[in-house]
Design an enzyme around this catalytic site. Structure first.
Site, PDB file in Angstrom:
ATOM      1  N   LYS A 108       0.872  -1.178   0.000  1.00  0.00           N
ATOM      2  CA  LYS A 108       0.000   0.000   0.000  1.00  0.00           C
ATOM      3  C   LYS A 108       0.904   1.222   0.000  1.00  0.00           C
ATOM      4  O   LYS A 108       1.723   1.411   0.910  1.00  0.00           O
ATOM      5  CB  LYS A 108      -0.891  -0.008   1.244  1.00  0.00           C
ATOM      6  CG  LYS A 108      -1.733   1.257   1.344  1.00  0.00           C
ATOM      7  CD  LYS A 108      -2.735   1.174   2.468  1.00  0.00           C
ATOM      8  CE  LYS A 108      -3.527   2.465   2.578  1.00  0.00           C
ATOM      9  NZ  LYS A 108      -4.514   2.400   3.667  1.00  0.00           N
TER      10      LYS A 108
ATOM     11  N   LYS B 261      -2.151  -1.514  -3.834  1.00  0.00           N
ATOM     12  CA  LYS B 261      -3.006  -0.323  -3.777  1.00  0.00           C
ATOM     13  C   LYS B 261      -2.163   0.927  -3.872  1.00  0.00           C
ATOM     14  O   LYS B 261      -1.171   1.014  -3.160  1.00  0.00           O
ATOM     15  CB  LYS B 261      -3.747  -0.370  -2.447  1.00  0.00           C
ATOM     16  CG  LYS B 261      -4.538   0.854  -2.102  1.00  0.00           C
ATOM     17  CD  LYS B 261      -5.168   0.641  -0.756  1.00  0.00           C
ATOM     18  CE  LYS B 261      -5.942   1.890  -0.385  1.00  0.00           C
ATOM     19  NZ  LYS B 261      -6.503   1.778   0.933  1.00  0.00           N
TER      20      LYS B 261
HETATM   21  C1  PBG Z   1      -7.171   3.602   5.594  1.00  0.00           C
HETATM   22  C2  PBG Z   1      -7.564   3.352   4.189  1.00  0.00           C
HETATM   23  C3  PBG Z   1      -7.413   4.285   3.163  1.00  0.00           C
HETATM   24  C4  PBG Z   1      -7.994   3.718   2.034  1.00  0.00           C
HETATM   25  C5  PBG Z   1      -8.471   2.453   2.391  1.00  0.00           C
HETATM   26  N1  PBG Z   1      -8.172   2.228   3.735  1.00  0.00           N
HETATM   27  C6  PBG Z   1      -6.897   5.663   3.158  1.00  0.00           C
HETATM   28  C7  PBG Z   1      -5.602   5.985   3.733  1.00  0.00           C
HETATM   29  O1  PBG Z   1      -4.701   5.165   3.843  1.00  0.00           O
HETATM   30  O2  PBG Z   1      -5.468   7.156   4.102  1.00  0.00           O
HETATM   31  C8  PBG Z   1      -8.073   4.402   0.717  1.00  0.00           C
HETATM   32  C9  PBG Z   1      -9.048   3.874  -0.245  1.00  0.00           C
HETATM   33  C10 PBG Z   1      -9.380   4.770  -1.373  1.00  0.00           C
HETATM   34  O3  PBG Z   1      -8.756   5.839  -1.590  1.00  0.00           O
HETATM   35  O4  PBG Z   1     -10.304   4.421  -2.097  1.00  0.00           O
HETATM   36  N2  PBG Z   1      -6.513   2.661   6.267  1.00  0.00           N
END
Ligand code: PBG
Length: 342
Positions: free
Chosen positions: A210, A267
Site C-alpha cells: 500500500k 493499492k
Molecule cells: C485507511 C484506508 C485508506 C484507504 C483504504 N483504507 C486511506 C488511507 O490510507 O489514508 C483508501 C481507499 C481509497 O482511496 O479508495 N486505512
C-alpha cells in the site's frame, strides 16, 4: 468497379495477427482476460441511521453514497443479486467518538461491527471484507496510535490494538479481515490472535503493498479522516510505501506470505500495474488490487466533462488491472459494472 490490386502490392506475409481480430466472435475466442462481477468487490461506506434515513452522497465520489446501517441489509441483498465478489466495509465514525487512541475501534458494539452483523444476516453468501486500521477512529487521522513523542505511529502498540479489532470483526462474522495499516508484523500477530480465539476459518487479505499515494483524497472525505479545512493533509510516509519503490513490494509480499496472509493486495491499482505483475509472478497466493477513490474520481470527472466515455473507460481500466495479474479488484465501479453487464 474497383480495380484488383496489382500483384506486387500484396505483402508476402504468412503471419497476419489481424486474422484473429476479424469478427467479434473470433476476438472473443482469443481474449486472454475476462472481467466478471464475481471478481469485483464493492467498497461500502456506512453511517449511523435507521432504515428510513437517507443515504449521504459523497461529493468527490460521484455515484457513491454513505449507507445508513439500517439500510445496509437491503443494500447487501441487492449487491449479492448482482453476483458481486463481496463488500469492503468502511465506517464514517461520529467525530465525538474519536480520540487520539482510537478507543472506539475496540467498542464491541461499534458502527462497523453492527454493520457486519446486519450485512451477514441479510446476505450470508456475500463475502465481507473489513478494513483493519485506526484512521476512522483517531482524531489525528493516522492508521495507528502515536508514539509518546507524538511524531510517528507506534508500530507494536498499534499491532496490539489491530489484533483485538480482528477478533471482534471475526466474531461479528466477517469472512476476511483486511489490515490496511502497513504496520510491521501485523499479519502474523492477527493470524495468531484469530487462531487463539477459535477463528481459524477467518481469512486475512493483507494490504501488502500500500503506497503513500495522493489518490486517497476522496476516500478521506468519505470517512472524514482528513484534517480540518486549512490544515495540510497528513503524511503516512513512515508506514505506507514510497511510490518510487518496486523491489520493496516483493519484500513485503514475502513477509505477508510467511506470516500467514491468504490474499495479497496492491493499492492503488492503475498506477501500480508493475507491482501487481511482480506479485503475480512471484507468489502463488491470489492477488487483489484496489482501484482507489482518486482513480475512480478522475475517470468520473473526465466523463462528466464529456472527455471520456464512462463505461468504456471504466471497463478498460478494470480489464488492465486484471491483465496485470489481479484475481480480484476492489472498486467503486463494482455495482455499476455488474449492472451494465446484465
Ligand atoms: C485507511 C484506508 C485508506 C484507504 C483504504 N483504507 C486511506 C488511507 O490510507 O489514508 C483508501 C481507499 C481509497 O482511496 O479508495 N486505512
Amino acid at each position: 468497379m474497383p480495380k484488383a490490386a496489382k500483384p506486387g502490392v500484396r505483402l508476402d506475409l504468412p503471419q497476419r495477427p489481424r486474422r484473429l481480430r476479424r469478427t467479434a466472435a473470433i476476438r472473443a475466442l482469443v481474449r486472454e482476460t475476462s472481467l466478471s462481477p464475481a471478481q469485483l468487490i464493492q467498497p461500502v461506506f456506512v453511517i449511523e441511521g435507521g432504515s428510513g434515513a437517507a443515504p449521504e452522497p459523497v461529493a468527490s465520489l460521484p455515484g457513491v453514497s454513505r449507507v445508513p446501517v439500517g439500510r445496509l441489509g437491503a443494500h447487501c441483498r441487492e449487491l449479492a443479486k448482482l453476483g458481486l465478489g463481496g463488500i469492503a466495509l468502511f465506517p464514517k465514525v461520529d467525530p465525538k467518538r474519536k480520540d487520539a487512541l482510537g478507543r472506539e475501534a475496540l467498542n464491541a458494539n461499534s458502527l462497523v461491527l453492527r454493520a457486519v452483523r446486519e450485512a451477514k444476516s441479510a446476505a450470508p453468501q456475500l463475502p465481507i471484507f473489513a478494513d483493519l486500521a485506526l484512521d476512522p477512529y483517531t482524531t489525528h487521522g493516522h492508521d495507528g496510535i502515536l508514539t509518546k513523542r507524538g511524531d510517528d505511529v507506534d508500530n507494536d502498540r498499534t499491532v496490539a490494538i489491530l489484533t483485538e479489532m480482528a477478533v471482534l470483526h471475526a466474531r461479528a462474522g466477517v469472512d476476511f479481515v483486511a489490515p490496511s495499516d502497513m504496520m510491521d508484523g501485523r499479519v502474523g500477530a492477527i493470524r495468531r490472535a484469530l487462531d487463539t480465539a477459535g477463528h481459524e476459518t477467518t481469512g486475512i487479505l493483507a494490504y501488502t503493498a500500500k503506497y503513500a499515494s495522493a489518490y486517497y483524497g476522496p476516500f478521506r472525505d468519505a470517512v472524514g479522516s482528513k484534517r480540518a479545512a486549512g490544515q495540510a493533509p497528513i503524511s503516512k510516509a513512515t508506514y505506507q510505501m514510497d511510490p518510487a519503490n518496486r523491489r520493496e513490494a516483493l519484500r513485503e509480499a514475502l513477509l505477508d506470505e510467511a506470516e500467514g496472509a491468504d490474499i495479497l493486495l496492491v493499492k492503488p491499482a492503475l498506477l501500480y500495474l508493475d507491482i501487481i505483475a511482480d506479485l503475480r509472478a512471484h507468489s502463488p497466493l491470489p492477488i487483489a488490487a484496489y482501484q482507489v477513490s482518486g482513480e475512480y474520481a478522475q475517470i468520473c470527472a473526465a466523463a462528466e466533462r464529456g472527455w471520456l466515455d464512462l463505461p468504456a473507460a471504466r471497463d478498460e481500466s478494470l480489464l488492465a488491472i486484471r491483465r496485470a495479474g489481479a484475481d480480484m479488484i476492489l472498486t467503486y465501479f463494482a455495482s455499476a459494472c455488474a449492472r451494465d453487464g446484465q
